[in-house]
Scaffold this active site. Structure first.
Site, PDB file in Angstrom:
ATOM      1  N   TYR A 383       0.608  -1.410  -0.012  1.00 19.31           N
ATOM      2  CA  TYR A 383       0.084   0.076  -0.003  1.00 19.31           C
ATOM      3  C   TYR A 383       0.854   1.258   0.008  1.00 19.31           C
ATOM      4  CZ  TYR A 383      -3.502   3.294   0.917  1.00 19.31           C
ATOM      5  OH  TYR A 383      -4.209   4.523   0.593  1.00 19.31           O
ATOM      6  N   CYS A 384       0.627   2.140  -0.848  1.00 18.58           N
ATOM      7  CA  CYS A 384       1.469   3.171  -1.143  1.00 18.58           C
ATOM      8  C   CYS A 384       0.616   4.575  -0.608  1.00 18.58           C
ATOM      9  CB  CYS A 384       2.040   3.509  -2.414  1.00 18.58           C
ATOM     10  SG  CYS A 384       3.202   4.896  -2.790  1.00 18.58           S
ATOM     11  N   PRO A 385       1.064   5.082   0.479  1.00 13.43           N
ATOM     12  CA  PRO A 385       0.255   6.218   0.940  1.00 13.43           C
ATOM     13  C   PRO A 385       0.554   7.800   0.148  1.00 13.43           C
ATOM     14  CG  PRO A 385       2.204   5.816   2.587  1.00 13.43           C
ATOM     15  CD  PRO A 385       1.916   4.685   1.589  1.00 13.43           C
ATOM     16  N   GLY A 388      -1.918   6.916  -2.457  1.00 17.14           N
ATOM     17  CA  GLY A 388      -3.309   6.962  -1.850  1.00 17.14           C
ATOM     18  C   GLY A 388      -3.927   5.460  -2.347  1.00 17.14           C
ATOM     19  N   ASN A 389      -3.099   4.691  -2.853  1.00 19.61           N
ATOM     20  CA  ASN A 389      -3.805   3.598  -3.268  1.00 19.61           C
ATOM     21  C   ASN A 389      -2.891   2.196  -3.109  1.00 19.61           C
ATOM     22  OD1 ASN A 389      -5.753   1.783  -4.433  1.00 19.61           O
ATOM     23  ND2 ASN A 389      -5.395   2.772  -6.424  1.00 19.61           N
TER      24      ASN A 389
END
Ligand SMILES: [Zn+2]
Length: 530
Positions: A383-385, A388-389
């Protein structure tokens, strides 16, 4: 074991000595229905030790299949202790009563849950439609017992079979209360993922919640974790829904990345590209400078695609249910859908970890439940903050292109910046303000460049080897990544070209299977080794 030791029919059944059993029967046919000195029946001993031949023989010569010992347990109860599936199957085919309860109200399903015999519960539910959510004399279901004893896999199966996790026993305890009392952290996690969040506020007859019970029993870390979980769900705390820093978790860091990229490229255009306008900067430098602007703009387009694309969400059990409109009654529709979901080679092989209690599905290999998006994602990477996805099968190629375009932009702009600094140093009059902008840009650019380069190289290498960040970090947890000698083997890796093609054409790629046999992995070959 010498044969002389087998001097009773019970021993013949326990040891599986078929000749002796026949001999005892021919000498005294009534002995098959007589309990030994402890009150246990020959059929129970054979069932406990998975002696299928002896069980079948005893049944064929008239042994009472429902004979109960002093505690009220039958051969079926005993077969569940060690998970003797062939014996259970033989007894069920002979119409043994699976609803028989012992003195404490346990059926075979309670015993199976008490010993973590997930395969027994699976077999009974799917093959024989046995109710695995019945309660004993104290109001406890198999789910209570699995939680109390700490069997996460059994809990996964029972939750997927829609066992009632909110049900309180005579002491007012739900399965989550019992898991908390015993300090079974993983059991608590699975129960919470399966929907037990509301149960965190339930109080037992002494007025205590699961978190309070855990603390009272000395499971301090678990107690605090449960309390924190509750606060997060309520939206309290700094990062909760109502917290002061909630915007950070709500919007993630994607807007910050956009602002950063736009600011840096604007600085480049106005303060770096044109900083030595008086000097002939050369056509080549100009071409490279504009290629930076184009690559950053294109990169942002791919960032947008990464953020908005479906990362590979797998339809949940509820989605599948609503599609089964042709089956009329609601109950039979639910039951049929669950059975369809559970009728999977992954579970025949006992890979219970592939059951997702949140999505109520059997996850295919390579997929993982993403805690942030709360969905299972195909070929889950991470998950890549900043994006945002989640990054998965559906958007990994966009992510890779985004990272490489930005890396290109940063490398070239760093070089252009250096050339400009050098050119500026050679002018007669050094403008301190221009110099400050140039050096400042260079520092920020190179700092982010190093991090981006590490990410870009790691991602490219993983795409080339057809492996994900999640798989590399957690491969020891995934059986399908273990070779015969326990070392890492990647059964999904082909040639480098094929691996890259696969990553860049997600729509054409079938979902990964739910199960790979041992021989599949052997055939993975050396290409898959790292
Ligand atoms: Zn899931």
């Amino acid at each position: 074991m010498s044969k002389e030791v087998v001097d009773t029919i019970s021993k013949a059944c326990a040891y599986g000595d078929f000749d002796k059993l026949k001999q005892f029967f021919s000498e005294d046919p009534a002995s098959i229905n007589q309990p030994d000195e402890s009150g246990y029946y020959p059929l129970q001993w054979a069932a406990l030790n998975n002696r299928t031949v002896e069980v079948n023989y005893l049944l064929s010569v008239g042994a009472s299949m429902n004979a109960a010992d002093g505690t009220g347990q039958t051969a079926l109860h005993w077969a569940a202790v060690r998970g003797s599936l062939p014996v259970i199957e033989a007894l069920m085919r002979a119409h043994a009563d699976h609803e028989m309860r012992d003195n404490r109200g346990y059926t075979i399903t309670h015993v199976a849950a008490q010993y973590g015999q997930t395969a027994v519960l699976y077999h009974l539910a799917l093959k024989w439609n046995v109710d695995v959510d019945t309660h004993d004399a104290d109001g406890r279901t198999p789910l209570h017992w699995a939680a109390y004893k700490g069997f996460p896999d059994t809990i996964r199966l029972l939750l997927t079979l829609d066992a009632r996790y909110t049900l309180a026993d005579k002491e007012g305890c739900t399965p989550l209360h019992w898991a908390a009392i015993k300090g079974n952290g993983e059991a608590c996690t699975v129960l919470l993922q399966g929907g037990s969040v509301n149960v965190l506020t339930y109080k037992d007859v002494t007025g205590l919640t699961p978190a309070q019970l855990a603390l009272e029993k000395g499971h301090r870390y678990l107690g605090l974790h449960l309390a924190e979980y509750k606060r997060k769900q309520d939206g309290d705390g700094l990062f909760g829904r109502n917290g002061r820093l909630s915007w950070l978790t709500n919007t993630q860091l994607a807007p910050a990345l956009w602002v950063y990229a736009v600011l840096l490229s604007t600085t480049f255009m106005y303060k770096v590209m044109g900083s030595t306008q008086s000097e002939p900067t050369g056509q080549l430098l100009s071409v490279f400078s504009w290629s930076v602007v184009i690559s950053v703009a294109l990169g942002l387009f791919f960032l947008y695609k990464t953020t908005t694309a479906d990362p590979g969400f797998i339809p949940t059990g509820a989605d599948t249910n609503s599609k089964d409109k042709d089956i009329e009654s609601e109950t039979s529709r639910m039951l049929s859908s669950q059975h369809k979901v559970l009728d999977s080679p992954a579970l025949w092989a006992g890979n219970w970890g592939q059951l997702c209690v949140s999505c109520r599905i059997v996850r295919p290999l390579r997929a993982k439940h993403c805690q942030v998006t709360d969905r299972c994602i195909e070929v889950y990477d991470h998950y890549c903050p900043w994006v945002g996805n989640a990054i998965g099968k559906g958007n990994r190629h966009f992510f890779l292109v985004f990272v490489w375009l930005e890396l290109y932009g940063m490398i070239i702009s760093a070089i252009v910046g250096l050339v400009q600094i050098q050119a500026h140093l050679h002018t007669n009059r050094i403008n301190m303000s221009t110099m400050a902008w140039l050096v400042g840009f260079e520092v920020v650019d190179v700092f982010v460049l190093i991090a981006t380069a590490a990410l870009a190289i790691a991602q490219a290498s993983q795409v080339a080897r057809n492996v994900t960040t999640n798989e590399l970090a957690n491969w020891h947890r995934y059986k399908y990544l273990h070779g015969p000698d326990g070392s890492f083997v990647n059964p999904f890796s082909h040639s480098c070209w094929e691996n890259c093609t696969e990553s860049f054409t997600p729509a054409q790629q079938k979902m990964a299977p739910v199960y790979l046999s041992h021989s599949n992995k052997l055939h993975a070959g050396s290409a898959g080794n790292v």
